[in-house]
Scaffold this active site. Structure first.
Site, PDB file in Angstrom:
ATOM      1  N   GLU A 159       0.405  -1.409   0.194  1.00 15.41           N
ATOM      2  CA  GLU A 159      -0.124  -0.456   0.583  1.00 15.41           C
ATOM      3  C   GLU A 159       0.838   0.878  -0.061  1.00 15.41           C
ATOM      4  OE1 GLU A 159      -3.555   1.484   2.972  1.00 15.41           O
ATOM      5  OE2 GLU A 159      -2.020   0.053   3.623  1.00 15.41           O
ATOM      6  N   LYS A 219     -10.287   2.342  -1.326  1.00 18.00           N
ATOM      7  CA  LYS A 219     -10.973   1.911  -0.136  1.00 18.00           C
ATOM      8  C   LYS A 219     -11.785   2.143   0.094  1.00 18.00           C
ATOM      9  CE  LYS A 219      -7.601   1.172   4.005  1.00 18.00           C
ATOM     10  NZ  LYS A 219      -6.545   1.430   4.577  1.00 18.00           N
ATOM     11  N   CYS A 223      -5.819  -2.796   2.847  1.00 12.58           N
ATOM     12  CA  CYS A 223      -5.314  -3.103   3.744  1.00 12.58           C
ATOM     13  C   CYS A 223      -6.915  -2.704   5.046  1.00 12.58           C
ATOM     14  CB  CYS A 223      -4.651  -1.871   4.287  1.00 12.58           C
ATOM     15  SG  CYS A 223      -3.548  -1.571   5.546  1.00 12.58           S
TER      16      CYS A 223
END
Length: 289
Positions: free
Chosen positions: A43, A116, A153
Site C-alpha cells: 500500500e 478503499k 489494508c
C-alpha cells in the site's frame, strides 16, 4: 489445470520517491524472473506512510489516475514484463482524496479502479483525515491471469469485503497493506491476528489470498511505526504457501491451480447453501433486522 504464479513483495519506503519506485521495480522484475504472473506491491509504496500524522501538506502528494507517476510507470512495466500489477496510489479526484488501487493487465491497460472502502482512524493510522470512503464499490478485474479482487489494508479485516469480491467472480484476493506497531500500545503485536483473518477469508471463500505489507520503521512528527512485513500467500483452503519475515526487503512466490480451486468451490457447497434472505441484519450498522 490452470496454474498461475502469484507474488507478494515487501519493502522499506524512504522520503525519496525515485528510490521507492526503483526499489519496487526491482522487486517486480525479480518476481517476474521467478515466473510470477500476478505481482502485488504494498500500500502507498511511492512515499513513507504519511498517515502517521495529520499534516495538511501531505495532501500535495495526491495525483489523479492520469497524472499519477506510479500508475504511469508500473502500467508500462506490466506491459514490458507481461505481468499483472495492482498499483496502489494516493488519488486526487476533483476536491476529494482517496486511497486507491488500479490494476494494470499484462498488456499495460488499466482494467479496474478501486477506492478503499473501510477507512481506519487510530493513533498512527490517521487515514480519515486524508481519505474519503471509496465510492466505486468492490471490483473484480478480468485479467490475462484470472479474475482478481483487490482490496486495501483495513478492508482485509472485513469478511464482507472478501465475500462480495468472490460473489462477483474473484478467483484470487489481493490485499496491499501498511500495518505494524501501535503507537498507542507498543507492546501489542497484531501480526498473527492479521494473518489468521485473511487465512479465514481464503478458507471461507475457497480462493487464494495474497497480502503484501511494508517493512522498516517510519518516523512521524509525534510517533513512529515499525511495519512488520510478514507478507504471505495462501492456497484456496487458507494454508500458507509462502511467507516473508518481519524485516527483509524481498519477494515471494507460490503457484496455485485456479481450476482446482474453482472445482472445490463448486462442490464444497458454501455458495450453494448461502441464505442471503436471512442476512438482512448485515445491512444495518447496529444489528437490527
Amino acid at each position: 489445470m490452470r496454474n498461475v504464479t502469484l507474488a507478494a513483495s515487501q519493502m522499506r519506503c524512504s522520503g525519496d520517491a525515485d528510490e521507492n519506485i526503483d526499489t519496487a521495480e526491482g522487486l517486480v522484475r525479480a518476481a517476474a524472473q521467478d515466473g510470477a504472473n500476478v505481482i502485488l506491491l504494498q500500500e502507498l509504496f511511492e512515499t513513507p506512510y504519511f498517515c502517521i500524522d495529520q499534516l495538511p501538506e501531505h495532501f500535495g502528494l495526491a495525483r489523479s489516475v492520469q497524472n499519477s507517476r506510479v500508475v504511469q510507470h508500473f502500467s508500462v512495466l506490466a506491459k514490458k514484463l507481461g505481468v499483472v500489477l495492482p498499483i496502489s496510489f494516493f488519488e486526487r479526484a476533483g476536491p476529494a482524496f482517496f486511497n486507491s488501487v488500479v490494476i494494470a493487465d499484462a498488456d499495460g491497460q488499466l482494467v479496474s479502479h478501486y477506492r478503499k472502502t473501510h477507512i481506519p482512524q487510530n493513533p498512527g493510522y490517521e487515514e480519515k483525515y486524508y481519505f474519503s470512503p471509496g465510492d466505486l464499490g468492490f471490483q473484480v478485474a478480468d485479467t490475462t491471469f484470472g479474475k482478481l479482487g483487490c482490496a486495501i489494508c483495513w478492508d482485509q479485516w472485513f469478511p464482507e469485503t472478501a465475500r462480495c469480491l468472490v460473489l462477483q467472480g474473484a478467483e484470487v484476493l489481493l490485499y496491499p497493506t501498511a500495518i505494524g506497531s501501535e503507537p498507542a500500545d507498543p507492546t501489542y503485536d497484531s501480526a498473527p491476528h492479521w494473518q489468521r483473518t485473511m487465512q479465514g477469508h481464503a478458507a471461507a471463500n475457497i480462493v487464494p489470498v495474497v497480502a503484501s505489507n511494508r517493512v522498516g520503521t517510519e518516523q512521524g512528527a509525534e510517533s513512529e511505526i515499525t511495519f512488520y512485513g510478514t507478507s504471505f500467500i495462501t492456497d484456496w483452503t487458507g494454508n500458507v504457501m509462502a511467507q516473508a519475515d518481519r524485516a527483509a526487503q524481498t519477494h515471494l512466490t507460490a503457484t496455485v491451480d485456479l481450476e482446482a480451486a474453482a472445482e472445490l468451490r463448486a462442490t464444497w457447497g458454501v455458495f450453494r447453501d448461502r441464505r442471503p434472505d436471512r442476512y438482512g441484519v448485515m445491512a444495518s450498522i447496529d444489528g437490527r433486522p
